[in-house]
Design a protein around this motif. Structure first.
Motif, PDB file in Angstrom:
ATOM      1  N   LEU A 156      36.568  84.140  63.386  1.00 13.21           N
ATOM      2  CA  LEU A 156      37.414  83.343  63.188  1.00 13.21           C
ATOM      3  C   LEU A 156      38.694  84.264  63.179  1.00 13.21           C
ATOM      4  O   LEU A 156      38.643  85.474  62.364  1.00 13.21           O
ATOM      5  CB  LEU A 156      37.248  82.967  61.442  1.00 13.21           C
ATOM      6  CG  LEU A 156      36.026  81.914  61.554  1.00 13.21           C
ATOM      7  CD1 LEU A 156      35.237  81.062  60.238  1.00 13.21           C
ATOM      8  CD2 LEU A 156      36.595  80.568  62.920  1.00 13.21           C
ATOM      9  N   VAL A 157      40.001  83.799  63.771  1.00 21.10           N
ATOM     10  CA  VAL A 157      40.802  84.126  63.207  1.00 21.10           C
ATOM     11  C   VAL A 157      41.907  83.262  63.186  1.00 21.10           C
ATOM     12  O   VAL A 157      42.522  82.035  63.338  1.00 21.10           O
ATOM     13  CB  VAL A 157      41.298  85.273  65.251  1.00 21.10           C
ATOM     14  CG1 VAL A 157      40.456  85.756  65.856  1.00 21.10           C
ATOM     15  CG2 VAL A 157      41.516  83.161  66.334  1.00 21.10           C
ATOM     16  N   PRO A 158      43.509  84.312  62.240  1.00 22.22           N
ATOM     17  CA  PRO A 158      44.275  82.978  62.078  1.00 22.22           C
ATOM     18  C   PRO A 158      44.551  82.582  63.282  1.00 22.22           C
ATOM     19  O   PRO A 158      44.945  83.472  63.982  1.00 22.22           O
ATOM     20  CB  PRO A 158      44.917  83.984  60.913  1.00 22.22           C
ATOM     21  CG  PRO A 158      44.563  85.065  60.960  1.00 22.22           C
ATOM     22  CD  PRO A 158      43.269  85.453  61.622  1.00 22.22           C
ATOM     23  N   TRP A 159      44.691  81.222  62.766  1.00 18.76           N
ATOM     24  CA  TRP A 159      45.554  80.559  63.617  1.00 18.76           C
ATOM     25  C   TRP A 159      47.267  80.047  63.223  1.00 18.76           C
ATOM     26  O   TRP A 159      48.132  80.447  64.435  1.00 18.76           O
ATOM     27  CB  TRP A 159      44.915  78.844  64.658  1.00 18.76           C
ATOM     28  CG  TRP A 159      45.512  78.026  65.367  1.00 18.76           C
ATOM     29  CD1 TRP A 159      46.058  78.318  66.493  1.00 18.76           C
ATOM     30  CD2 TRP A 159      45.621  76.401  65.049  1.00 18.76           C
ATOM     31  NE1 TRP A 159      46.698  77.368  66.716  1.00 18.76           N
ATOM     32  CE2 TRP A 159      46.178  76.227  65.935  1.00 18.76           C
ATOM     33  CE3 TRP A 159      44.819  75.982  64.246  1.00 18.76           C
ATOM     34  CZ2 TRP A 159      45.989  74.580  66.471  1.00 18.76           C
ATOM     35  CZ3 TRP A 159      44.651  74.612  64.284  1.00 18.76           C
ATOM     36  CH2 TRP A 159      45.112  73.661  65.366  1.00 18.76           C
ATOM     37  N   MET A 160      47.347  79.272  61.768  1.00 13.45           N
ATOM     38  CA  MET A 160      48.344  79.217  61.943  1.00 13.45           C
ATOM     39  C   MET A 160      48.662  79.153  60.080  1.00 13.45           C
ATOM     40  O   MET A 160      46.898  79.276  59.571  1.00 13.45           O
ATOM     41  CB  MET A 160      48.417  77.218  62.076  1.00 13.45           C
ATOM     42  CG  MET A 160      48.493  77.045  63.433  1.00 13.45           C
ATOM     43  SD  MET A 160      49.221  75.038  63.665  1.00 13.45           S
ATOM     44  CE  MET A 160      50.665  75.309  63.765  1.00 13.45           C
ATOM     45  N   SER A 161      49.325  79.634  59.712  1.00 14.20           N
ATOM     46  CA  SER A 161      49.382  79.671  58.626  1.00 14.20           C
ATOM     47  C   SER A 161      51.188  78.714  58.144  1.00 14.20           C
ATOM     48  O   SER A 161      52.349  79.699  58.773  1.00 14.20           O
ATOM     49  CB  SER A 161      49.305  81.339  58.096  1.00 14.20           C
ATOM     50  OG  SER A 161      50.113  82.213  58.757  1.00 14.20           O
ATOM     51  N   ALA A 162      51.795  79.483  56.382  1.00 13.73           N
ATOM     52  CA  ALA A 162      52.554  78.608  56.355  1.00 13.73           C
ATOM     53  C   ALA A 162      52.446  78.859  54.619  1.00 13.73           C
ATOM     54  O   ALA A 162      51.243  78.899  53.902  1.00 13.73           O
ATOM     55  CB  ALA A 162      53.304  77.545  57.080  1.00 13.73           C
ATOM     56  N   GLU A 163      54.171  79.143  54.177  1.00 18.19           N
ATOM     57  CA  GLU A 163      54.264  78.302  52.569  1.00 18.19           C
ATOM     58  C   GLU A 163      55.348  77.977  52.307  1.00 18.19           C
ATOM     59  O   GLU A 163      56.761  77.697  53.359  1.00 18.19           O
ATOM     60  CB  GLU A 163      55.093  80.284  52.654  1.00 18.19           C
ATOM     61  CG  GLU A 163      54.992  79.729  50.393  1.00 18.19           C
ATOM     62  CD  GLU A 163      55.348  81.712  50.168  1.00 18.19           C
ATOM     63  OE1 GLU A 163      56.066  81.509  49.019  1.00 18.19           O
ATOM     64  OE2 GLU A 163      55.286  82.723  50.597  1.00 18.19           O
ATOM     65  N   LEU A 164      55.295  77.000  51.695  1.00 13.96           N
ATOM     66  CA  LEU A 164      56.333  75.523  51.481  1.00 13.96           C
ATOM     67  C   LEU A 164      56.086  75.280  49.654  1.00 13.96           C
ATOM     68  O   LEU A 164      55.429  76.558  49.087  1.00 13.96           O
ATOM     69  CB  LEU A 164      55.164  74.770  51.759  1.00 13.96           C
ATOM     70  CG  LEU A 164      53.959  74.536  53.496  1.00 13.96           C
ATOM     71  CD1 LEU A 164      53.933  73.393  53.502  1.00 13.96           C
ATOM     72  CD2 LEU A 164      55.135  74.478  54.427  1.00 13.96           C
ATOM     73  N   THR A 165      57.938  75.116  50.231  1.00 13.14           N
ATOM     74  CA  THR A 165      58.012  74.629  48.633  1.00 13.14           C
ATOM     75  C   THR A 165      58.199  73.412  48.150  1.00 13.14           C
ATOM     76  O   THR A 165      58.022  72.545  48.579  1.00 13.14           O
ATOM     77  CB  THR A 165      59.648  75.407  48.584  1.00 13.14           C
ATOM     78  OG1 THR A 165      59.867  76.347  49.050  1.00 13.14           O
ATOM     79  CG2 THR A 165      60.236  75.241  47.546  1.00 13.14           C
ATOM     80  N   ARG A 166      57.787  72.828  46.504  1.00 13.88           N
ATOM     81  CA  ARG A 166      57.802  71.690  46.063  1.00 13.88           C
ATOM     82  C   ARG A 166      58.938  70.853  46.553  1.00 13.88           C
ATOM     83  O   ARG A 166      60.304  71.833  45.919  1.00 13.88           O
ATOM     84  CB  ARG A 166      57.010  71.602  45.209  1.00 13.88           C
ATOM     85  CG  ARG A 166      56.759  70.415  44.399  1.00 13.88           C
ATOM     86  CD  ARG A 166      56.595  70.412  43.096  1.00 13.88           C
ATOM     87  NE  ARG A 166      55.793  70.261  43.129  1.00 13.88           N
ATOM     88  CZ  ARG A 166      54.263  69.437  43.342  1.00 13.88           C
ATOM     89  NH1 ARG A 166      54.372  68.808  44.046  1.00 13.88           N
ATOM     90  NH2 ARG A 166      53.394  69.689  43.083  1.00 13.88           N
ATOM     91  N   VAL A 167      59.382  69.692  47.069  1.00  9.16           N
ATOM     92  CA  VAL A 167      60.700  69.176  47.231  1.00  9.16           C
ATOM     93  C   VAL A 167      60.716  68.182  46.303  1.00  9.16           C
ATOM     94  O   VAL A 167      61.345  67.514  46.355  1.00  9.16           O
ATOM     95  CB  VAL A 167      60.998  69.298  48.949  1.00  9.16           C
ATOM     96  CG1 VAL A 167      61.137  70.107  49.040  1.00  9.16           C
ATOM     97  CG2 VAL A 167      60.051  68.504  49.498  1.00  9.16           C
ATOM     98  N   ILE A 168      59.265  67.886  46.404  1.00 10.71           N
ATOM     99  CA  ILE A 168      58.632  66.124  46.004  1.00 10.71           C
ATOM    100  C   ILE A 168      58.074  65.708  45.216  1.00 10.71           C
ATOM    101  O   ILE A 168      56.778  66.972  45.376  1.00 10.71           O
ATOM    102  CB  ILE A 168      59.323  64.833  46.512  1.00 10.71           C
ATOM    103  CG1 ILE A 168      60.294  64.254  47.573  1.00 10.71           C
ATOM    104  CG2 ILE A 168      58.258  63.363  46.164  1.00 10.71           C
ATOM    105  CD1 ILE A 168      60.256  63.392  48.121  1.00 10.71           C
ATOM    106  N   GLY A 169      58.352  66.047  43.730  1.00  9.10           N
ATOM    107  CA  GLY A 169      57.280  65.526  42.822  1.00  9.10           C
ATOM    108  C   GLY A 169      57.283  66.482  41.680  1.00  9.10           C
ATOM    109  O   GLY A 169      58.466  68.016  41.531  1.00  9.10           O
TER     110      GLY A 169
END
Length: 220
Positions: free
Chosen positions: A207-220
């Motif tokens: 298995l190899v990394p395909w997609m990755s992200a770091e996301l900030t909460r904007v609602i909730g």
């Protein structure tokens, strides 16, 4: 990011109740008053991505509670079909309507070298369920012509790992979408990080990394 998320999932001590409340309170200063738009005239409860509004979260979803919200940020894609790597922006919505599942949607757009959006990319929509033994079911439909079922479990109170169990691809869908693994987790800064690994072409188990992200909460 994969290494950082794995290390936190495996080594981080559980948050104390006071610490968890403090982090949530700090984050909610800018997000607590926002929610996803609704028409407002359905005869049943509408989706909410804000736990302060709408129906109560179903008791069976408490192990997934930290995910509920709208998250935005940037990530990186390294397609396994050999096409060029690229940066992307992303929005993820985890919402609920009081029933025993979360609704899920993701939309991705490509970014240029200056971080400007250059056009739409892939989208996903689906549902997340979890049983009394903390077994997670994640069903997603991909805009490029694939439907995937993943199963998994929480790794900690702040991290969830899933693995492909079944993938169906349409005649015009992606020929190279192999089995995969996903890890979602709240990072030390309370952002949502995620990594999707896929089977490398020509291999049986790599298995190899395909997609990755770091996301900030904007609602909730």
């Amino acid at each position: 990011m994969l290494v950082a998320m794995n290390n936190e999932a495996d080594n981080a001590a559980p948050l104390s109740g006071n610490e968890a409340v403090a982090r949530a309170a700090e984050q909610s200063k800018s997000t607590a008053g926002r929610n996803i738009p609704t028409l407002g005239d359905l005869p049943v409860a509408e989706d909410t991505a804000n736990l302060r509004e709408g129906p109560n979260l179903h008791d069976g979803l408490l192990a997934l509670l930290p995910l509920v919200g709208v998250w935005r940020g940037e990530g990186h894609a390294a397609p396994t079909d050999g096409t060029a790597q690229y940066a992307f922006g992303q929005q993820i919505v985890f919402a609920h309507d009081g029933e025993n599942y979360l609704s899920y949607s993701s939309r991705i757009w490509r970014l240029d070298d200056e971080g400007n959006a250059t056009g739409q990319d892939r989208r996903e929509t689906g549902f997340v369920r979890i049983d009394l033994k903390d077994n997670i079911e994640f069903v997603t439909a991909h805009s490029d012509g694939a439907v995937e079922i993943m199963y998994g479990r929480p790794r900690t109170e702040r991290a969830w790992q899933l693995e492909s169990a079944s993938t169906m691809v349409t005649e015009t869908g992606p020929a190279s979408l192999g089995p995969g693994k996903r890890l979602y987790g709240l990072m030390p800064n309370n952002n949502l990080g995620w990594v999707d690994e896929r089977l490398a072409p020509g291999t049986d188990d790599e298995l190899v990394p395909w997609m990755s992200a770091e996301l900030t909460r904007v609602i909730g």
